[in-house]
Write an enzyme that holds these catalytic residues in place. Structure first.
Site, mmCIF file in Angstrom:
data_model
loop_
_atom_site.group_PDB
_atom_site.id
_atom_site.type_symbol
_atom_site.label_atom_id
_atom_site.label_comp_id
_atom_site.label_asym_id
_atom_site.label_seq_id
_atom_site.Cartn_x
_atom_site.Cartn_y
_atom_site.Cartn_z
ATOM 1 N N THR A 129 0.833 -1.204 0.000
ATOM 2 C CA THR A 129 0.000 0.000 0.000
ATOM 3 C C THR A 129 0.868 1.255 0.000
ATOM 4 O OG1 THR A 129 -1.424 1.295 1.475
ATOM 5 C CG2 THR A 129 -0.131 -0.403 2.521
ATOM 6 N N ASP A 130 0.286 2.366 -0.453
ATOM 7 C CA ASP A 130 1.004 3.649 -0.370
ATOM 8 C C ASP A 130 1.047 4.170 1.068
ATOM 9 O OD1 ASP A 130 -1.684 4.340 -0.104
ATOM 10 O OD2 ASP A 130 -1.673 5.881 -1.666
ATOM 11 N N GLU A 131 0.254 3.547 1.976
ATOM 12 C CA GLU A 131 0.197 4.071 3.350
ATOM 13 C C GLU A 131 1.515 3.893 4.091
ATOM 14 O OE1 GLU A 131 -3.445 3.355 5.451
ATOM 15 O OE2 GLU A 131 -4.547 3.083 3.585
ATOM 16 N N TYR A 154 -1.740 -0.533 11.123
ATOM 17 C CA TYR A 154 -1.885 -1.217 9.823
ATOM 18 C C TYR A 154 -0.695 -0.920 8.919
ATOM 19 C CZ TYR A 154 -3.244 -1.674 4.905
ATOM 20 O OH TYR A 154 -3.245 -1.951 3.547
ATOM 21 N N LYS A 158 2.347 -3.361 7.447
ATOM 22 C CA LYS A 158 2.619 -3.558 6.011
ATOM 23 C C LYS A 158 4.061 -3.133 5.698
ATOM 24 C CE LYS A 158 0.184 -4.638 3.065
ATOM 25 N NZ LYS A 158 -0.179 -5.971 2.492
ATOM 26 N N ASN A 183 -5.535 3.906 -2.718
ATOM 27 C CA ASN A 183 -6.841 3.368 -2.279
ATOM 28 C C ASN A 183 -7.617 2.771 -3.452
ATOM 29 O OD1 ASN A 183 -6.096 5.292 -0.094
ATOM 30 N ND2 ASN A 183 -8.094 4.688 0.707
ATOM 31 N N LYS A 193 -14.968 0.193 4.598
ATOM 32 C CA LYS A 193 -14.125 1.175 3.910
ATOM 33 C C LYS A 193 -15.010 2.296 3.374
ATOM 34 C CE LYS A 193 -10.481 -1.459 4.545
ATOM 35 N NZ LYS A 193 -10.260 -2.684 3.843
HETATM 36 P P1 NAD Z 1 -9.553 -7.437 2.563
HETATM 37 O O1 NAD Z 1 -9.548 -7.122 4.020
HETATM 38 O O2 NAD Z 1 -10.778 -7.183 1.769
HETATM 39 O O3 NAD Z 1 -9.200 -8.989 2.358
HETATM 40 C C1 NAD Z 1 -8.154 -9.612 3.039
HETATM 41 C C2 NAD Z 1 -8.283 -11.121 2.865
HETATM 42 O O4 NAD Z 1 -7.183 -11.739 3.576
HETATM 43 C C3 NAD Z 1 -9.580 -11.705 3.454
HETATM 44 O O5 NAD Z 1 -10.152 -12.621 2.545
HETATM 45 C C4 NAD Z 1 -9.105 -12.402 4.722
HETATM 46 O O6 NAD Z 1 -9.902 -13.530 5.082
HETATM 47 C C5 NAD Z 1 -7.695 -12.819 4.337
HETATM 48 N N1 NAD Z 1 -6.855 -13.028 5.531
HETATM 49 C C6 NAD Z 1 -6.749 -12.210 6.607
HETATM 50 N N2 NAD Z 1 -5.942 -12.772 7.523
HETATM 51 C C7 NAD Z 1 -5.506 -13.949 6.986
HETATM 52 C C8 NAD Z 1 -4.636 -14.978 7.463
HETATM 53 N N3 NAD Z 1 -4.057 -14.925 8.671
HETATM 54 N N4 NAD Z 1 -4.421 -16.052 6.664
HETATM 55 C C9 NAD Z 1 -5.006 -16.139 5.439
HETATM 56 N N5 NAD Z 1 -5.862 -15.206 4.960
HETATM 57 C C10 NAD Z 1 -6.093 -14.113 5.726
HETATM 58 O O7 NAD Z 1 -8.291 -6.671 1.959
HETATM 59 P P2 NAD Z 1 -8.121 -6.012 0.516
HETATM 60 O O8 NAD Z 1 -8.661 -4.640 0.543
HETATM 61 O O9 NAD Z 1 -8.588 -6.979 -0.510
HETATM 62 O O10 NAD Z 1 -6.531 -5.882 0.456
HETATM 63 C C11 NAD Z 1 -5.735 -6.914 -0.127
HETATM 64 C C12 NAD Z 1 -4.274 -6.514 -0.046
HETATM 65 O O11 NAD Z 1 -4.068 -5.298 -0.771
HETATM 66 C C13 NAD Z 1 -3.785 -6.241 1.363
HETATM 67 O O12 NAD Z 1 -2.487 -6.773 1.487
HETATM 68 C C14 NAD Z 1 -3.766 -4.725 1.485
HETATM 69 O O13 NAD Z 1 -2.779 -4.294 2.382
HETATM 70 C C15 NAD Z 1 -3.435 -4.346 0.050
HETATM 71 N N6 NAD Z 1 -3.924 -3.019 -0.387
HETATM 72 C C16 NAD Z 1 -5.228 -2.694 -0.228
HETATM 73 C C17 NAD Z 1 -5.697 -1.467 -0.692
HETATM 74 C C18 NAD Z 1 -7.161 -1.079 -0.567
HETATM 75 O O14 NAD Z 1 -7.503 0.065 -0.885
HETATM 76 N N7 NAD Z 1 -8.043 -1.963 -0.156
HETATM 77 C C19 NAD Z 1 -4.817 -0.567 -1.292
HETATM 78 C C20 NAD Z 1 -3.473 -0.947 -1.444
HETATM 79 C C21 NAD Z 1 -3.046 -2.186 -0.994
HETATM 80 P P1 TYD Z 2 -10.598 3.972 4.462
HETATM 81 O O1 TYD Z 2 -11.573 3.529 3.438
HETATM 82 O O2 TYD Z 2 -10.674 3.372 5.834
HETATM 83 O O3 TYD Z 2 -9.139 3.764 3.818
HETATM 84 P P2 TYD Z 2 -7.689 4.259 4.386
HETATM 85 O O4 TYD Z 2 -7.825 4.711 5.768
HETATM 86 O O5 TYD Z 2 -6.897 2.998 4.287
HETATM 87 O O6 TYD Z 2 -7.252 5.329 3.426
HETATM 88 O O7 TYD Z 2 -10.693 5.551 4.624
HETATM 89 C C1 TYD Z 2 -10.517 6.415 3.516
HETATM 90 C C2 TYD Z 2 -10.605 7.831 4.031
HETATM 91 O O8 TYD Z 2 -11.933 8.076 4.501
HETATM 92 C C3 TYD Z 2 -9.704 8.108 5.213
HETATM 93 O O9 TYD Z 2 -9.217 9.449 5.127
HETATM 94 C C4 TYD Z 2 -10.609 7.984 6.424
HETATM 95 C C5 TYD Z 2 -11.944 8.441 5.883
HETATM 96 N N1 TYD Z 2 -13.141 7.821 6.481
HETATM 97 C C6 TYD Z 2 -14.152 8.617 7.005
HETATM 98 O O10 TYD Z 2 -14.075 9.859 6.981
HETATM 99 N N2 TYD Z 2 -15.253 8.009 7.530
HETATM 100 C C7 TYD Z 2 -15.376 6.655 7.587
HETATM 101 O O11 TYD Z 2 -16.406 6.148 8.114
HETATM 102 C C8 TYD Z 2 -14.327 5.841 7.037
HETATM 103 C C9 TYD Z 2 -14.425 4.342 7.081
HETATM 104 C C10 TYD Z 2 -13.220 6.471 6.498
#
Ligand code: NAD
Ligand code: TYD
Length: 347
Positions: A129-131, A154, A158, A183, A193
């Protein structure tokens, strides 16, 4: 190839499998997932009927279970999506983030080290992630050279796992590639989210909680564009390299919510002012990063990646998806999807 996908029942992993398993019938896709609250096997209905797809419930924090997967499935490539992924949950309880994101990644790296020769065809792809880069001020972008400076448990977990991935390349010669993405939004995202939470709360007439001033900035990318980038980097990216992935689409959270409400009003005929009245400013998230913005010029220049979806078209698709998938939404909102996991997989 035997392609091991971790976390394939979550948001991005299931989009990835839904795209890649039918696209590449010559490869075998093995999905290992612990099936936490964030997983939903309903996301995988179209791939689980494919002959080149297999699922196993595995906790990556269990080293023996991870080794056994490598013994039985002999993966050539690992796409590591599995993670605890929600910042607010990491603030409430960081331990699971250390277990899964750090120890889980370590177990996978150890299995790769034990089972793989050092051929560049065997690739461990870390989905990050970029975070990890921390927070930007009003200007500037994250590049692949930006120092890691994570703010939340988090992003710290990562960042730690990314460091281990790089260390295994430098120390043991493991072929690794890392993508740091902004994101994501799109179908199958769990409604904790921002975007799915706001869509579903608005439909139910519930408050739309915006943290702080609502002026924090995120850089948004449609999930399928991210999945294409991950596949492309694993195929064509250089071993040991990092690629930042982003859609050059910065928006404040309040802008996002207003765009969602405009879209919902258009799609459903609901009254825009009534929807806007649901916006509720709530106390800020501790350690809330002000702004994320990705400079994706490396992946664009070196690998000719470019996102297909504009934010307008991607958001419209996403809103329509949530409106049209009532069964998925109701099962997630009621918690019934977790019972479905038990009956579906006969646990
Ligand atoms: P998500 O929370 O929707 O899904 C995570 C999955 O991992 C779930 O199916 C969960 O059951 C599984 N999991 C959790 N713990 C586990 C364990 N101990 N063993 C096996 N499986 C396990 O997450 P996502 O949004 O799909 O993110 C996927 C990846 O992409 C993550 O590594 C996250 O850091 C990265 N990422 C996400 C975003 C975003 O915006 N969602 C952006 C950049 C990077
Ligand atoms: P989120 O979807 O949790 O992603 P991330 O924190 O990993 O970027 O949040 C996106 C942005 O939205 C973040 O600035 C936090 C904000 N946010 C709210 O303002 N209200 C909410 O209920 C949630 C879940 C997030």
């Amino acid at each position: 190839m035997n392609v091991l996908v971790t976390g394939g029942a979550g948001f991005i992993g299931s989009n990835f499998l839904n795209m890649m398993a039918p696209r590449y019938p010559e490869h075998r896709f093995i999905n290992i997932d612990k099936l936490t609250y964030a997983a939903n096997p309903m996301n995988l209905r179209s791939v689980e009927v494919l002959p080149n797809y297999a699922f196993e419930r595995v906790d990556i924090a269990d080293s023996g279970a991870v080794r056994s997967v490598f013994e039985r499935h002999q993966p050539d490539r690992v796409f590591h999506f599995a993670a605890e992924s929600h910042v607010d949950r990491s603030i409430a309880g960081p331990e699971a983030f250390i277990r899964t994101n750090l120890i889980g990644t370590f177990n996978l790296l150890e299995a790769c080290r034990a089972f793989w020769d050092r051929s560049p065809d065997r690739v461990f792809h870390q989905v990050s992630t970029d975070e990890v880069y921390g927070s930007l001020g009003e200007t500037g972008f994250f590049t692949e050279e930006t120092c890691y400076d994570p703010s939340s448990p988090y992003s710290a977990s990562k960042a730690s796992s990314d460091h281990f991935v790089r260390a295994y390349h430098r120390t043991y010669g493991l072929s690794v590639k890392i993508t740091n993405c902004s994101n994501n939004y799109g179908p199958y995202q769990f409604p904790e989210k921002l975007i799915p939470l706001m869509i579903l709360n608005a439909l139910e007439g519930k408050p739309l909680p915006l943290y702080g001033t609502g002026r924090n900035v995120r850089d948004w990318l449609f999930v399928e564009d991210h999945c294409d980038a991950v596949w492309l980097v694993a195929e064509k990216g250089a071993v040991g390299e990092t690629y930042n992935i982003g859609g050059n689409c910065e928006k404040t959270n309040i802008e996002i919510v207003n765009l969602i409400l405009d879209g919902l009003a258009k799609e459903t005929g609901r009254d825009q002012e009534a929807l806007r009245s649901l916006i509720t400013f709530v106390p800020d998230r501790p350690g809330h990063d002000h702004r994320y913005a990705i400079d994706a010029s490396k992946v664009r220049r070196d690998l000719s990646w470019t996102p297909k979806e504009s934010f307008e078209s991607g958001l419209q698709k996403t809103i329509r998806w949530y409106l049209e998938h009532d069964e998925w939404v109701r099962s997630v909102q009621s918690g019934a999807y977790q019972e479905w996991i038990v009956s579906h997989y006969r646990f």
